[in-house]
Design a protein around this motif. Structure first.
Motif, short mmCIF file in Angstrom:
data_model
loop_
_atom_site.label_atom_id
_atom_site.label_comp_id
_atom_site.label_asym_id
_atom_site.label_seq_id
_atom_site.Cartn_x
_atom_site.Cartn_y
_atom_site.Cartn_z
N UNK A 20 33.97 38.25 30.70
CA UNK A 20 33.46 38.30 31.91
C UNK A 20 34.01 39.55 32.69
N UNK A 21 35.20 40.16 32.13
CA UNK A 21 35.37 41.39 32.85
C UNK A 21 34.54 42.37 32.43
N UNK A 22 34.07 42.59 31.13
CA UNK A 22 33.43 43.65 30.78
C UNK A 22 31.93 43.60 31.42
N UNK A 23 31.42 42.24 31.89
CA UNK A 23 30.14 42.27 32.42
C UNK A 23 30.25 42.69 33.94
N UNK A 24 31.61 42.34 34.41
CA UNK A 24 31.94 42.99 35.86
C UNK A 24 31.76 44.34 35.83
N UNK A 25 32.40 45.13 34.68
CA UNK A 25 32.61 46.42 34.60
C UNK A 25 31.15 46.92 34.61
N UNK A 26 30.26 46.45 33.68
CA UNK A 26 29.05 46.96 33.50
C UNK A 26 28.15 47.00 34.64
#
Length: 142
Positions: free
Chosen positions: A121-127
């Motif tokens: 979820x954190x990497x999706x938000x970063x992207x």
């Protein structure tokens, strides 16, 4: 041939239901089958959500191998390694309520599934944030 059933349940929901079920065990242990135990609705909903997800009708599945505590629960340092951050940063995530530890004696243990779900979820938000930044730089021709 292996059948796969897609279930709309997150790793956080599973980790939450496991935690709540563990908390219920001592309250139920040693009681007769017809004894009454008060359970709050949120706990019951979490557990039933997981039960409903795994008991969907469909082709017979092979019995999953039970995860051991070593596989299922990790230390904050192992979580920090998975998330590529420092242990104090993981402890801050716990304080903010983004990760939910379980105390074993005096040590925190985290659900591996919950940490992995947080990482995804954190990497999706970063992207998504990076995509927004790119769109803004193109819009303002920077």
């Amino acid at each position: 041939m292996t059948a796969r059933i897609d279930v709309a349940i997150s790793a956080k929901d599973v980790a939450d239901a496991r935690r709540k079920a563990r908390a219920l065990r001592p309250r139920v242990a040693g009681r007769r089958a017809d004894a009454k135990v008060n359970v709050d609705a949120g706990t019951l909903q979490s557990i039933l959500k997981v039960i409903d997800a795994v008991s969907l009708p469909g082709p017979r599945r092979a019995k999953p191998r039970a995860a051991t505590a070593a596989e299922d629960e990790i230390s904050p340092q192992q979580a920090a390694d998975m998330l590529r951050m420092s242990r104090p940063s993981v402890m801050r995530l716990i304080e903010m309520g983004l990760l939910h530890p379980r105390k074993i004696l005096s040590r925190n243990k985290l659900s591996r599934a919950e940490v992995e779900a947080y990482r995804i979820e954190h990497s999706r938000q970063q992207r998504e944030a990076l995509g927004n930044l790119v769109a803004l730089t193109e819009e303002y021709d920077l």
